[in-house]
Design a protein around this motif. Structure first.
Motif, PDB file in Angstrom:
ATOM      1  N   HIS A 129      46.874  13.228 -15.574  1.00  0.00           N
ATOM      2  CA  HIS A 129      46.417  14.724 -15.789  1.00  0.00           C
ATOM      3  C   HIS A 129      45.398  14.642 -16.553  1.00  0.00           C
ATOM      4  N   GLU A 130      44.168  13.904 -16.382  1.00  0.00           N
ATOM      5  CA  GLU A 130      43.087  13.688 -16.795  1.00  0.00           C
ATOM      6  C   GLU A 130      41.734  14.029 -15.883  1.00  0.00           C
ATOM      7  N   LEU A 131      40.720  14.979 -16.055  1.00  0.00           N
ATOM      8  CA  LEU A 131      39.842  15.142 -15.375  1.00  0.00           C
ATOM      9  C   LEU A 131      38.405  15.499 -16.231  1.00  0.00           C
ATOM     10  N   HIS A 132      37.233  15.220 -15.533  1.00  0.00           N
ATOM     11  CA  HIS A 132      35.960  15.758 -16.312  1.00  0.00           C
ATOM     12  C   HIS A 132      35.831  16.957 -15.536  1.00  0.00           C
ATOM     13  N   GLY A 133      34.888  17.680 -16.283  1.00  0.00           N
ATOM     14  CA  GLY A 133      34.495  19.242 -15.726  1.00  0.00           C
ATOM     15  C   GLY A 133      33.975  19.426 -14.522  1.00  0.00           C
ATOM     16  N   TRP A 134      33.155  18.548 -14.005  1.00  0.00           N
ATOM     17  CA  TRP A 134      32.518  18.441 -12.832  1.00  0.00           C
ATOM     18  C   TRP A 134      33.641  18.364 -11.680  1.00  0.00           C
ATOM     19  N   ALA A 135      34.545  17.423 -12.112  1.00  0.00           N
ATOM     20  CA  ALA A 135      35.686  17.227 -10.849  1.00  0.00           C
ATOM     21  C   ALA A 135      36.613  18.267 -10.714  1.00  0.00           C
ATOM     22  N   ILE A 136      36.721  19.081 -11.946  1.00  0.00           N
ATOM     23  CA  ILE A 136      37.462  20.168 -11.875  1.00  0.00           C
ATOM     24  C   ILE A 136      36.786  21.397 -11.058  1.00  0.00           C
ATOM     25  N   ILE A 137      35.513  21.482 -11.113  1.00  0.00           N
ATOM     26  CA  ILE A 137      34.596  22.439 -10.535  1.00  0.00           C
ATOM     27  C   ILE A 137      34.842  22.186  -9.039  1.00  0.00           C
ATOM     28  N   LYS A 138      34.467  20.745  -8.615  1.00  0.00           N
ATOM     29  CA  LYS A 138      34.492  20.424  -7.238  1.00  0.00           C
ATOM     30  C   LYS A 138      35.827  20.667  -6.612  1.00  0.00           C
ATOM     31  N   THR A 139      37.208  20.272  -7.455  1.00  0.00           N
ATOM     32  CA  THR A 139      38.549  20.539  -6.889  1.00  0.00           C
ATOM     33  C   THR A 139      38.690  21.818  -6.650  1.00  0.00           C
ATOM     34  N   THR A 140      38.384  22.717  -7.572  1.00  0.00           N
ATOM     35  CA  THR A 140      38.891  24.222  -7.761  1.00  0.00           C
ATOM     36  C   THR A 140      37.927  25.091  -6.835  1.00  0.00           C
ATOM     37  N   GLY A 141      36.797  24.799  -6.414  1.00  0.00           N
ATOM     38  CA  GLY A 141      35.604  25.543  -6.043  1.00  0.00           C
ATOM     39  C   GLY A 141      35.193  26.862  -6.866  1.00  0.00           C
ATOM     40  N   ARG A 142      35.696  26.724  -8.141  1.00  0.00           N
ATOM     41  CA  ARG A 142      35.276  27.698  -9.047  1.00  0.00           C
ATOM     42  C   ARG A 142      34.179  27.426  -9.674  1.00  0.00           C
ATOM     43  N   GLY A 143      33.141  28.356 -10.140  1.00  0.00           N
ATOM     44  CA  GLY A 143      31.956  28.042 -10.887  1.00  0.00           C
ATOM     45  C   GLY A 143      32.171  27.422 -12.275  1.00  0.00           C
ATOM     46  N   GLY A 144      30.976  26.790 -12.585  1.00  0.00           N
ATOM     47  CA  GLY A 144      31.086  26.137 -14.033  1.00  0.00           C
ATOM     48  C   GLY A 144      31.451  26.989 -15.215  1.00  0.00           C
ATOM     49  N   PRO A 145      30.898  28.160 -15.586  1.00  0.00           N
ATOM     50  CA  PRO A 145      31.305  29.034 -16.351  1.00  0.00           C
ATOM     51  C   PRO A 145      32.735  29.423 -16.438  1.00  0.00           C
ATOM     52  N   THR A 146      33.127  29.618 -15.394  1.00  0.00           N
ATOM     53  CA  THR A 146      34.587  30.057 -15.251  1.00  0.00           C
ATOM     54  C   THR A 146      35.554  28.932 -15.684  1.00  0.00           C
ATOM     55  N   VAL A 147      35.243  27.685 -14.995  1.00  0.00           N
ATOM     56  CA  VAL A 147      35.987  26.503 -15.518  1.00  0.00           C
ATOM     57  C   VAL A 147      35.994  26.251 -17.036  1.00  0.00           C
ATOM     58  N   TYR A 148      34.833  26.334 -17.506  1.00  0.00           N
ATOM     59  CA  TYR A 148      34.645  25.897 -18.926  1.00  0.00           C
ATOM     60  C   TYR A 148      35.286  27.159 -19.855  1.00  0.00           C
ATOM     61  N   LYS A 149      35.211  28.246 -19.398  1.00  0.00           N
ATOM     62  CA  LYS A 149      35.796  29.264 -20.326  1.00  0.00           C
ATOM     63  C   LYS A 149      37.442  29.062 -20.073  1.00  0.00           C
ATOM     64  N   ILE A 150      37.997  28.742 -19.129  1.00  0.00           N
ATOM     65  CA  ILE A 150      39.466  28.512 -18.882  1.00  0.00           C
ATOM     66  C   ILE A 150      39.707  27.152 -19.694  1.00  0.00           C
TER      67      ILE A 150
END
Length: 110
Positions: free
Chosen positions: A25-46
């Motif tokens: 259950h561990e990921l870095h921000g870029w991996a979350i962005i790539k996995t979800t297809g969501r933009g960086g600002p959206t992912v980091y706000k979440i």
């Protein structure tokens, strides 16, 4: 005390699902962005919201910076995030049951 999410959005559920599918259950921000297809600002706000709720913890990568690649920040879904996030995804995104039954060739109804 951790707060509950005020509003559950599709991007929020996408990020939770990405964590639930990740090893440990561990990921870095870029991996979350790539996995979800969501933009960086959206992912980091979440991720900020999830941290305020006590659902994630964060740590910096121990390795020194390499040229053209900054140190990564890793986020881990905490126990409460696994429990509540898993329940939330199950409630909001139920998956149809997949049958393991497969008729043999030519075995259909006549």
């Amino acid at each position: 005390m951790p707060e509950e999410p005020i509003r559950i959005t599709e991007p929020f559920l996408d990020v939770v699902e990405a964590f639930l599918a990740a090893p440990d259950h561990e990921l870095h921000g870029w991996a979350i962005i790539k996995t979800t297809g969501r933009g960086g600002p959206t992912v980091y706000k979440i991720l900020e919201r999830m941290a305020a709720m006590g659902w994630v913890t964060a740590r910096w990568e121990a390795l020194p910076d390499e040229p053209n690649r900054p140190r990564r920040r890793y986020y881990r879904l905490a126990g409460i995030g696994v429990t509540k996030g898993g329940a939330l995804v199950a409630e909001r995104r139920p998956r149809p049951l997949v049958s393991s039954y497969r008729p043999a060739l030519g075995g259909g109804l006549r």
